[in-house]
Scaffold this active site. Structure first.
Site: not given
Ligand SMILES: *[C@@H]1O[C@H](CO)[C@@H](O)[C@H](O)[C@H]1NC(C)=O
Ligand SMILES: *[C@@H]1O[C@H](CO)[C@@H](O)[C@H](O)[C@H]1NC(C)=O
Ligand SMILES: *[C@@H]1O[C@H](CO)[C@@H](O)[C@H](O)[C@H]1NC(C)=O
Ligand SMILES: *[C@@H]1O[C@H](CO)[C@@H](O)[C@H](O)[C@H]1NC(C)=O
Ligand SMILES: *[C@@H]1O[C@H](CO)[C@@H](O)[C@H](O)[C@H]1NC(C)=O
Length: 414
Positions: A217, A328
């Site tokens: 990520e 997010e």
């Protein structure tokens, strides 16, 4: 998870008590309010020890205007090589796909705030120095090192109950992916409280037959608990066991191997975009090197920041099963209300360019090491009244793109 926290807490207590008897029993006999002060002392020693492992001897140190200190550490002294598994790892300075980089559309070069104060000499890498305060801000020392309760956006439905994590993402699956890229618009949305974050990132995910999740990520994030302020920062992350025993940011644990001396993971990005004014992007390409199998990260067309060694992962050596791009946040519902933490620019996608945050230049890498832009992307928001995402679109200038984000709490998101 709760179980695990309790177990962690217990382990911690046991070691504190043990330590206390071992070393400070005699003080206890003599003193009064000893348990708490000795507990404190034990923790302080543990913090000191952690700081010693994390902060490597520096060739030069640079103080950034935001207060961060960057240590220029000899490239072979970096934390990655503390892992016994990587002790014999031979550092790779350039991937074999070089110079075949990327085809990001035109944008300003990436800049980090600390660049205003100097740079690191060749042969070293800049590492953001961990301070005592960084560690003490975390609920526990374990939590400092490891991102707990992390989740990946899972379209199968369990997403809706993932500890307050909310997403607005696009998703690609059904093939094997050997990399992914995007230019991510950089913003500084409001983050309501220090244990919430707002991030925008690329997820490269492999979920295998036994449901184990491996991820790579990278993107930007605002996370006061992690960094002590609310600046947007470049970050990298990985796990190889569904966020269970592994999983950490930047260089806080062994894993990511950095080779570039100009970019620091965990450092503030500046400039960032301003509503109705200049727009800045973070162009990230993550690409599995066909030669070494290492997963390389490039910023822009040609800055080779570093890589996640092939040996960190198991099944992902055959490519990833899934790529996601998007935002997010954590919504801790303080006082029973939805958080005001913003995602993206903090504005809804409908506002469009200059106002809403976007991803563009979206592509993946196929098994023949070609960059391909997807023919279809599914888009998905956990609660579109709080944070939303536009359908994807395609243009000559921007390749595949979408807008996403939102303000969190509002009339329709109480
Ligand atoms: C992690 O998840 C557990 C179980 O859902 C929960 O009890 C705990 O409060 C969470 N911790 C954090 C820091 O969010
Ligand atoms: C990447 O390269 C292309 C083609 O040479 C160029 O037009 C573009 O500005 C570059 N993008 C970045 C972010 O450097
Ligand atoms: C996490 O790791 C521990 C120790 O290896 C293992 O016992 C446990 O089953 C794992 N939990 C999950 C959810 O994978
Ligand atoms: C995950 O990473 C840890 C730390 O490097 C390593 O010890 C472990 O073997 C890895 N697990 C797998 C399945 O590769
Ligand atoms: C980059 O390359 C991909 C794959 O060839 C192509 O589909 C996409 O349009 C290109 N993007 C730009 C901005 O040139």
């Amino acid at each position: 998870m709760a179980d695990k926290l309790i177990r962690n807490a217990k382990t911690w207590m046991v070691s504190v008590v043990f330590f206390f008897f071992l070393c400070f029993g005699h003080i206890t006999m003599a003193g009064q309010d000893t348990l708490s002060s000795n507990g404190k002392l034990a923790k302080e020693l543990e913090v000191e020890k952690l700081l010693k492992t994390l902060n490597k001897p520096a060739v030069k140190s640079i103080k950034s205007p935001d207060g961060d200190i960057f240590d220029c550490v000899h490239i072979l002294n970096q934390p990655a090589f503390d892992d016994p598994k990587l002790k014999k790892h031979k550092i790779q300075m350039r991937p074999t796909f070089y110079p075949k980089g990327s085809n990001f559309s035109k944008s300003n070069p990436i800049a980090q705030l600390w660049h205003q104060s100097g740079n690191c000499p060749k042969g070293t890498i800049p590492i953001r120095r961990t301070t005592k305060d960084d560690i003490l801000r975390a609920d526990s020392i374990q939590q400092f090192v490891k991102k707990i309760n992390q989740t990946i956006p899972d379209l199968s439905g369990s997403l809706y109950s993932t500890n307050g994590h909310e997403y607005a993402i696009s998703d690609l699956r059904g093939d094997r992916y050997y990399g992914a890229q995007a230019s991510i618009n950089i913003w500084k949305p409001h983050v309501q409280q220090s244990n919430e974050f707002s991030l925008s990132q690329i997820w490269i995910v492999n979920r295998d037959d036994s449901n184990n999740v491996e991820t790579i990520e990278a993107g930007w994030q605002i996370f006061p608990e992690l960094y002590g302020d609310d600046n947007p920062r470049l970050f990298v992350y990985w796990t190889n066991d569904s966020y269970n025993r592994t999983g950490c940011y930047n260089l806080r644990c062994s894993g990511f191997v950095q080779v570039d001396n100009s970019i620091a993971v965990g450092a503030s990005l500046q400039p960032f975009s301003v509503y109705g004014a200049s727009q800045y992007v973070l162009s990230i390409l993550i690409r599995k090197d066909p030669g070494s199998g290492n997963w390389w990260m490039l910023l822009g067309n040609s800055t080779f920041v570093g890589y996640w060694p092939a040996s960190l992962f198991d099944r992902m050596s055959e490519g990833a099963s899934n790529v996601q791009w998007g935002g997010e946040i954590i919504n801790n519902r303080d006082h029973g209300q939805h958080t005001t933490t913003g995602m993206g620019s903090g504005n809804f996608p409908q506002e469009g360019f200059g106002k809403a945050s976007f991803y563009r230049d979206i592509s993946t890498v196929d098994r023949n090491n070609y960059l391909v832009s997807p023919n279809y992307l599914s888009t998905f928001a956990t609660n579109s009244k709080c944070y939303d995402i536009s359908p994807y679109a395609k243009s000559n200038d921007w390749g595949v793109y979408f807008f996403y984000g939102g303000p969190g709490r509002n009339q329709n998101c109480p």
